[in-house]
Design a protein around this motif. Structure first.
Motif, PDB file in Angstrom:
ATOM      1  N   TRP A 127     -11.850   5.209  -5.382  1.00  0.00           N
ATOM      2  CA  TRP A 127     -12.876   4.779  -4.425  1.00  0.00           C
ATOM      3  C   TRP A 127     -12.723   5.565  -3.121  1.00  0.00           C
ATOM      4  O   TRP A 127     -13.721   5.965  -2.500  1.00  0.00           O
ATOM      5  N   ASP A 128     -11.481   5.793  -2.697  1.00  0.00           N
ATOM      6  CA  ASP A 128     -11.251   6.575  -1.482  1.00  0.00           C
ATOM      7  C   ASP A 128     -11.732   8.011  -1.664  1.00  0.00           C
ATOM      8  O   ASP A 128     -12.273   8.622  -0.729  1.00  0.00           O
ATOM      9  N   HIS A 140      -7.506   4.375  -5.611  1.00  0.00           N
ATOM     10  CA  HIS A 140      -7.669   5.564  -4.777  1.00  0.00           C
ATOM     11  C   HIS A 140      -8.909   6.374  -5.144  1.00  0.00           C
ATOM     12  O   HIS A 140      -9.362   7.196  -4.345  1.00  0.00           O
ATOM     13  N   GLU A 150     -10.075   6.922   3.090  1.00  0.00           N
ATOM     14  CA  GLU A 150      -9.441   5.734   3.683  1.00  0.00           C
ATOM     15  C   GLU A 150      -9.871   5.556   5.132  1.00  0.00           C
ATOM     16  O   GLU A 150      -9.995   4.436   5.623  1.00  0.00           O
ATOM     17  N   MET A 180      -1.915  -0.080   0.596  1.00  0.00           N
ATOM     18  CA  MET A 180      -2.516  -1.376   0.293  1.00  0.00           C
ATOM     19  C   MET A 180      -2.302  -1.700  -1.175  1.00  0.00           C
ATOM     20  O   MET A 180      -2.481  -0.848  -2.045  1.00  0.00           O
ATOM     21  N   LYS A 181      -1.918  -2.939  -1.470  1.00  0.00           N
ATOM     22  CA  LYS A 181      -1.628  -3.363  -2.823  1.00  0.00           C
ATOM     23  C   LYS A 181      -2.882  -3.275  -3.691  1.00  0.00           C
ATOM     24  O   LYS A 181      -3.953  -3.685  -3.306  1.00  0.00           O
ATOM     25  N   ASN A 182      -2.675  -2.688  -4.913  1.00  0.00           N
ATOM     26  CA  ASN A 182      -3.732  -2.576  -5.904  1.00  0.00           C
ATOM     27  C   ASN A 182      -4.925  -1.755  -5.412  1.00  0.00           C
ATOM     28  O   ASN A 182      -6.043  -1.926  -5.901  1.00  0.00           O
ATOM     29  N   ARG A 183      -4.701  -0.863  -4.472  1.00  0.00           N
ATOM     30  CA  ARG A 183      -5.791  -0.027  -3.961  1.00  0.00           C
ATOM     31  C   ARG A 183      -6.181   0.998  -5.025  1.00  0.00           C
ATOM     32  O   ARG A 183      -5.309   1.663  -5.610  1.00  0.00           O
ATOM     33  N   GLU A 243      -8.798  11.772  -0.369  1.00  0.00           N
ATOM     34  CA  GLU A 243      -8.544  10.332  -0.433  1.00  0.00           C
ATOM     35  C   GLU A 243      -8.204   9.776   0.951  1.00  0.00           C
ATOM     36  O   GLU A 243      -8.687   8.697   1.334  1.00  0.00           O
TER      37      GLU A 243
END
Length: 360
Positions: free
Chosen positions: A8-9, A6, A286, A1-4, A282
Motif C-alpha cells: 500500500w505504501d 508495505h 508512508e 507499524m504492526k501488520n503494515r 515505500e
C-alpha cells in the motif's frame, strides 16, 4: 507499524510522485501537444486522482463507528483540516514575500487575497475532512441498519452531490471515489484480488488503454464530469459524468494491477538497487501526506516562481519543444524535487519532532 502492508505504501509513493510530476509539468508552462502527447497526458491524468482518492477512502474508513466517532472526527481535524490551514498560511507568507520583493504595486488587499487563495488551495485535505464527516455520520447514525441500507445511502449522497455545482474543494468529485475505497474496506478487500482474478484484470487493463484515447480536456483532472449544473447540454454533461467516473475506476484497477505485478515480481528477485528503490518509494508512500503538503510550497510556489523568473528575465523557456518538456524536463526537475522534498520531510520528522507535530 504492526501488520503494515508495505505494498500500500508503494502504491501511495508512486501516486504522490506522479502528482508531483504533474505539478512540475503545470509549472513549466503550456505547450502544443500532438496525439502522442495527449495520449500520454490522458493516461496519467485519468487515473492519478481517482486512485489516490480510492486509497484515501480505504484508509479513512473508521474501524469503530459506534463508540469512537468523536475521537475519529478530532483525529481527522488534526490530520487533514489543521495541516490545510497551516500550510495555506505558510504558502500565503511565502508568496506574499515574493510579491513584495518582485512587484512594484503592492496593497494590503492584494496580500489578503493572496493569503485567502493559498489557505483554500489545498483542496485534497479539505475534501478528505468533509468526506470523512459524511462517512462517520452514515456509519455512526445508521450503525444498526443493514450493510445494504448504508451502501444505498452512500449512493444517494453521491447522486445528490452530482447535482451540486462544483465547489472549490471538489467534494462532489472526491466523494464518489472515496466511497469506493470505503466499500472495499467494508468488504475486506485484499491486494491478492489482483492475482485471484488475473484474467479479468488483464481485460480491464486492455479496455482502459483503449478507452483512455477518448479522454480529453472536457473531463479535466477532477472538476468536469461531476456536476450537471453547467452550461453544457444535459445529455453531453451526463455523458461526461459517466465517462469520467468509469475511466477513473477502470484506470485505477488497471494501474493497481500493473503496480501489483511489478511489486510482486521485483520485490524479492530484482537487483539490490531495484529493491533499494522500492524501499525508497515505500518510505515516500508512508509520508505521502507530508510530501503533499511540502510540495505545495516547493513545487507549486517556489519552483513555479523560478520558472516564471527564468522566462521573464532571461527568456528561457522549457516548452519550446513539447517532447523535451514532457519526457525530459518534466522528469528531470520532477525527480530532483521529489528527492529534495523526501529528504526534507524525513529530516523534519527525525531531527525535530516538535516541528514535525506542528507542521504535519
Amino acid at each position: 507499524m504492526k501488520n503494515r502492508i508495505h505494498e500500500w505504501d508503494f502504491f501511495k509513493g508512486f501516486l504522490i510522485i506522479m502528482i508531483i510530476l504533474g505539478h512540475v509539468t503545470a509549472s513549466l508552462g503550456t505547450y502544443e501537444a500532438d496525439g502522442v502527447l495527449n495520449y500520454c497526458s490522458s493516461l496519467t491524468v485519468s487515473f492519478i486522482m481517482p486512485l489516490f482518492l480510492i486509497i484515501t477512502g480505504y484508509f479513512i474508513y473508521p474501524q469503530n463507528t459506534v463508540v469512537e466517532w468523536k475521537k475519529y472526527i478530532k483525529k481527522k481535524m488534526v490530520r487533514c483540516l489543521f495541516p490545510a490551514l497551516k500550510w495555506g498560511m505558510i504558502g500565503g507568507g511565502v508568496t506574499s514575500a515574493l510579491i513584495i520583493l518582485t512587484q512594484n504595486e503592492i496593497s494590503l488587499l492584494k496580500i489578503c487575497k493572496n493569503f485567502y487563495w493559498n489557505i483554500r488551495y489545498l483542496w485534497y485535505l479539505y475534501a478528505t475532512f468533509i468526506v470523512a464527516l459524511i462517512i462517520i455520520f452514515i456509519e455512526h447514525f445508521f450503525a444498526y441498519k443493514s450493510a445494504q441500507f448504508k451502501k444505498n445511502f452512500y449512493l444517494l449522497v453521491m447522486c445528490i452531490l452530482l447535482f451540486i455545482p462544483t465547489d472549490i474543494w471538489y467534494i462532489n468529485f472526491s466523494f464518489q471515489f472515496m466511497m469506493i475505497g470505503c466499500f472495499l474496506r467494508k468488504d475486506r478487500f485484499s491486494i491478492h484480488w489482483f492475482d485471484k482474478y488475473k484474467k479479468v484484470n488483464i481485460f480491464i487493463t486492455a479496455l482502459y488503454l483503449v478507452l483512455v484515447s477518448f479522454f480529453s480536456y472536457d473531463y479535466s483532472v477532477y472538476v468536469a464530469g461531476t456536476n450537471f449544473i453547467t452550461n453544457t447540454p444535459f445529455n453531453r454533461q451526463m455523458g461526461i459524468v459517466c465517462y469520467r467516473f468509469f475511466i477513473g475506476v477502470i484506470g485505477s484497477i488497471a494501474i493497481s494491477f500493473l503496480l501489483h505485478q511489478f511489486y510482486k515480481y521485483y520485490n524479492l528477485r530484482a537487483a539490490k538497487w531495484v529493491q533499494v528503490l522500492l524501499r525508497k518509494i515505500e518510505v515516500i508512500g508512508e509520508n505521502s501526506l507530508e510530501m503533499y503538503c511540502l510540495q505545495f510550497i516547493i513545487v507549486e510556489r517556489l519552483f513555479t516562481f523560478m520558472i516564471e523568473t527564468l522566462y521573464e528575465r532571461l527568456g528561457i523557456s522549457f516548452t519550446n519543444n513539447p517532447y523535451m518538456c514532457y519526457f525530459v524536463w518534466r522528469h528531470f526537475f520532477g525527480i530532483i524535487l521529489v528527492i529534495i522534498i523526501d529528504r526534507l520531510v524525513r529530516w523534519i520528522k527525525q531531527k525535530n519532532k516538535k516541528m514535525s507535530q506542528f507542521l504535519f
